[in-house]
Design a protein around this motif. Sequence first.
Motif: not given
Length: 491
Positions: A407-412, A442-447, A470-473, A478-484
Amino acid sequence: MMIDDLTPAERRVWEAFPRGVSVDFGAAEDGATDDGATDGADGGPGRTVRAAVLRTLLLTAPREEGEVAALKVSGARITGTLDLKYATVDSVVRLSDCRFEEVPDLSGAQLAYLNLTGSVLPGLRSARVRVDGGLRLTRCRFGGPVKLTGAQISGTLFMERAEFAVPDGGEPALRLNQAEVGEELCAPGLRARGEVRLAGARVAGSVNLNDARLDRPDGVALTAETLTAEADVELRRAQVRGRVEMRGARVAGRLDLSYARLAHPGGTALRASSCVVGELWLRGGPRMEGVLNLRRSQIEVLLMEPDVVPAQVRLNDLTYTSLLPHLPAPRRLPMLARDDDGFIPHSYEQLTAAYRRIGDDDAARLVQLAKQRRRRATLPWYGRLWGLVQDATVGYGFRPLRAAVWLLSLLAVGSVAYALHPPEPLKADEAPEFNAVFYTLDLLLPIIDFGQERAYAPEGGGQWLSYVLVITGWILATTVVTGVTRTVSRQ
């Protein structure tokens, strides 16, 4: 039998028996030498005793009042068959350093005590024999099968440095299946060329086979299926060529294979499946040659060094409480990858539980990550693709910091790109002031909605970058929610 029919050697034995006096044909009498009893047993008539004389003594000879009769003979050469089948002998029998020409038959006999220390025999038939005291076969050499099937020995069975061999290898060299030993089975240094059978035997104490040499490279060297030992079973420094079969054994104490060398290339070296064992020690020796099978066993303490584990293992449904020594997960994981049964989730769960019991959560997470990676190889292509995404992004939820790095890399990247080339507002008079960082968020975080994405419309390369963000976000979310979810449900 009349005493007048006896030879001088037999007369000595006959006269000594009622008083329990020892007769040693190894002494320099009757033309003997001082070279020792074992050599003397090869001698001539001066030390030859007929087996029929011994049988008569034990079964019919009169006793002397006030004396304890006992047959104590050393260094004799015993001719004929000592037939005590189904006989009851209440005297001590000690025939040490003797040489038997024929196989003694003690089948079904009841004996008070039997000592054959150092004797040489062509075999021994003693199925279902009952010995109220101990049975001593220390340093005996057997040139044929020894049958102790169903034997009942109230004391200890001694077989230290005994040697067992069968000429053609067809029959087992030693049969102790279904035997019952009231104290211990003491056989350190035992040598056997042929199968040793302990299947179904029950030993109230320990089974000591330390330093044993068992040789049957083309088959089963030691059969101990359903063996029950109330204490330890020890094969420390044992050398076994052939299969060790212990399926269904019950060992209350320790099954100790420390420094042992087990070799059965192309077959199973040790099968200890469906066993219940207090402690299993596999340490200090060379790598096992052959398959290690511990399926469905229940072990309290598993002491297993990775260097001893062979190239093939079978661990399905193996359960253990403690795993020693404590090693990093990367040292343990290759063992699970060698399982002949393929991917076994239960094996990974057991290893994870062992690490968690000692508080090593980092190692437990590594094992779970390895489990997911191994499982991925069993999935169809689309499952493997999604698994690769989860692994690369958040390590199946066991590497959550990876999501932050992405996220930080894509944000940068997005912040710099949109700061250099800001998108045009959809409605110039209504759009908020453009902020490249919050537009990228806004593009990265869907919620999350900072009001930037719906107010500006990028074009060209900026539009393609917005699609990627948007797709990467969504994938990261999804993967973070699945893993948690997986981690929380497991806890």
